[in-house]
Scaffold this motif. Structure first.
Motif, short mmCIF file in Angstrom:
data_model
loop_
_atom_site.label_atom_id
_atom_site.label_comp_id
_atom_site.label_asym_id
_atom_site.label_seq_id
_atom_site.Cartn_x
_atom_site.Cartn_y
_atom_site.Cartn_z
N ARG A 203 33.00 50.79 38.17
CA ARG A 203 32.59 50.35 36.42
C ARG A 203 32.10 49.00 36.17
O ARG A 203 31.92 49.20 37.50
CB ARG A 203 34.29 51.06 36.00
N LYS A 204 32.35 48.91 35.57
CA LYS A 204 31.57 47.88 34.86
C LYS A 204 31.80 46.65 35.55
O LYS A 204 31.83 45.51 35.43
CB LYS A 204 31.09 48.17 33.50
N ASP A 205 33.71 46.54 35.67
CA ASP A 205 34.04 45.57 36.02
C ASP A 205 34.75 45.86 38.20
O ASP A 205 35.67 45.56 37.75
CB ASP A 205 35.88 45.39 35.76
N PHE A 206 33.19 46.16 37.90
CA PHE A 206 33.76 46.54 39.84
C PHE A 206 34.04 44.93 40.75
O PHE A 206 34.48 45.16 41.43
CB PHE A 206 32.55 47.37 39.88
N LYS A 207 32.85 44.08 40.31
CA LYS A 207 33.17 43.43 40.91
C LYS A 207 34.30 42.57 40.66
O LYS A 207 34.58 41.57 41.71
CB LYS A 207 31.45 41.87 40.45
N GLU A 208 35.35 42.43 39.53
CA GLU A 208 36.46 42.17 39.66
C GLU A 208 37.60 42.62 39.78
O GLU A 208 37.91 42.40 40.59
CB GLU A 208 36.76 42.04 37.67
N GLN A 209 37.42 43.91 40.33
CA GLN A 209 38.38 44.98 41.09
C GLN A 209 38.20 43.98 42.24
O GLN A 209 39.11 44.18 43.00
CB GLN A 209 38.31 46.41 40.54
N VAL A 210 37.30 44.73 43.31
CA VAL A 210 36.64 43.87 44.19
C VAL A 210 37.75 42.45 44.42
O VAL A 210 38.61 42.08 45.53
CB VAL A 210 35.59 43.65 44.92
N ALA A 211 37.08 41.65 43.58
CA ALA A 211 38.16 40.55 43.67
C ALA A 211 39.93 40.54 43.86
O ALA A 211 40.09 39.57 44.78
CB ALA A 211 36.99 39.54 42.63
N HIS A 212 39.84 41.05 42.56
CA HIS A 212 42.09 41.42 41.89
C HIS A 212 42.19 41.77 44.09
O HIS A 212 42.86 41.98 44.22
CB HIS A 212 41.88 42.45 41.69
N HIS A 213 41.22 42.85 44.31
CA HIS A 213 41.58 43.64 45.80
C HIS A 213 41.91 42.84 46.73
O HIS A 213 43.02 42.55 47.55
CB HIS A 213 41.17 45.24 45.92
#
Length: 393
Positions: A203-213
């Motif tokens: 999704r468009k927040d892919f980078k934010e999701q990776v950072a969150h993980h």
């Protein structure tokens, strides 16, 4: 060398409050304490969760999607075209119109035919609704079990209702088996998400999701190693409280049950705002920043832990803005629009594009029905590009 590096990394002054040592946290008299080596069990468990996920999606998610009427959009396959495929793979999946005109001329196609080829080619790489549903159903099942399982573990603990109790006798707090297994399961799940990232819906927040993980994994490992399990368990519980509602909303969205989806999204938004923007800063951040150092001075672990929690809070604010955009659209139009993070499938005719087939290219310039005269500046630019000329800079 390894022994020296390990000794430097596990310095007591970095991980523990002043006047505390690792020796005091060794198992004794029937009391068990958290040890960093315990977290090594998360790696095989993460691999087991990956296997369990594929089994779940195959034998639970897929049949459930058919039962609930999830239907994939019919997609037209693109005709093989080496020139366009090479550009799609090497240069980009959405060329600008001048470049599109040049590609059309090189392939002997109209501009509309070339645009349609790229739309269909992009759709081929997008995940189908069934895949999205299966992924959401797996996460829903885990978050639901994790939240209510964690709630049952913490319900009778004093620090759940009074976060300041997280620092009572810290760091001399024995480890309870149920809390250990829940912590280990949460860590394994987030590690498994990193393992399956290349295969998951992007999704468009892919980078934010990776950072969150990554931040979540570091937080879990650090809080366990420093025996910060009490405050760490509250952070996990707050996050799981809204995640299963989001995944449930996605599932009903893919089944086109709009009313249920809208209701779940409203409930999710309220829970998300309350847990992430109210409880998290006023209870978690407050107690870790102020109450945690009531009896001892700050140390490296104190600053490191609070920085990670602040990164999480920034991500909460980012996602809250996306949710507010969707809520605004809901209030304005009376129904929930698409997820602003999702990449939607395109139709054969894009917005603003005429449905009629274009006439063949003449001198490399595409002429549209109802378009401006062919002697216009835009048409001349397309013609120059198609004939191998580049515009002057």
């Amino acid at each position: 060398m390894w022994s020296s590096l390990s000794e430097w990394f596990w310095q007591e002054r970095l991980w523990l409050p002043p006047n505390n040592s690792w020796a005091a946290l060794e198992d004794r008299d029937g009391l068990v304490y958290a040890h960093p080596r315990d977290m090594l069990a998360a790696l095989p468990l993460a691999l087991a969760l990956v296997v369990m996920r594929f089994v779940f999606e195959r034998f639970v998610g897929m049949p459930l999607s058919r039962l609930l009427g999830v239907r994939n959009h019919a997609r037209r396959l693109v005709k093989p075209n080496a020139t366009l495929e090479k550009y799609f793979v090497t240069e980009g999946w959405k060329p600008k119109e001048p470049q599109m005109a040049l590609l059309a001329a090189q392939c002997g196609l109209t501009l509309q035919q070339t645009q349609r080829w790229f739309r269909r080619r992009r759709n081929q790489d997008r995940p189908c609704l069934t895949k999205k549903f299966c992924e959401a159903s797996w996460r829903f099942a885990f978050y639901l079990c994790s939240f209510f399982g964690g709630l049952s573990i913490l319900y009778h603990e004093s620090w759940l209702w009074t976060p300041a109790m997280c620092w009572d006798s810290y760091p001399n707090q024995p480890l309870k088996p149920a809390l250990y297994y829940w912590y280990l399961l949460e860590l394994s799940f987030y590690v498994s998400l990193l393992i399956t990232l290349p295969f998951d819906v992007k999704r468009k927040d892919f980078k934010e999701q990776v950072a969150h993980h990554f931040v979540t994994i570091i937080l879990i490992m650090f809080s366990y190693s420093a025996n910060l399990l009490r405050i760490g368990s509250l952070v996990l519980l707050l996050h799981d409280a809204s995640d299963y509602l989001l995944e449930a909303g996605k599932m009903f969205n893919y089944t086109h049950r709009r009313k249920v989806c809208d209701a779940l999204f409203i409930i999710f938004s309220l829970v998300f705002f309350y847990t992430r923007l109210v409880l998290f800063p006023t209870q978690i951040l407050y107690t870790t920043y102020y109450e945690s150092i009531a009896e001892w001075s700050p140390f490296f672990g104190y600053y490191f832990f609070n920085v990670l929690l602040m990164v999480l809070q920034l991500l909460h604010v980012f996602w809250s803005c996306l949710i507010l955009r969707m809520l605004y659209s809901f209030l304005k139009k009376g129904r929930m629009e698409k997820d602003v993070r999702s990449d939607v499938e395109e139709s054969d005719s894009s917005e603003g594009e005429a449905v009629q087939e274009h006439v063949p290219l003449k001198n490399g310039a595409a002429h549209r029905a109802g378009a401006a005269p062919t002697d216009g500046p835009r048409s001349r630019l397309a013609g120059r590009l198609a004939n191998g000329h580049t515009p002057a800079t």
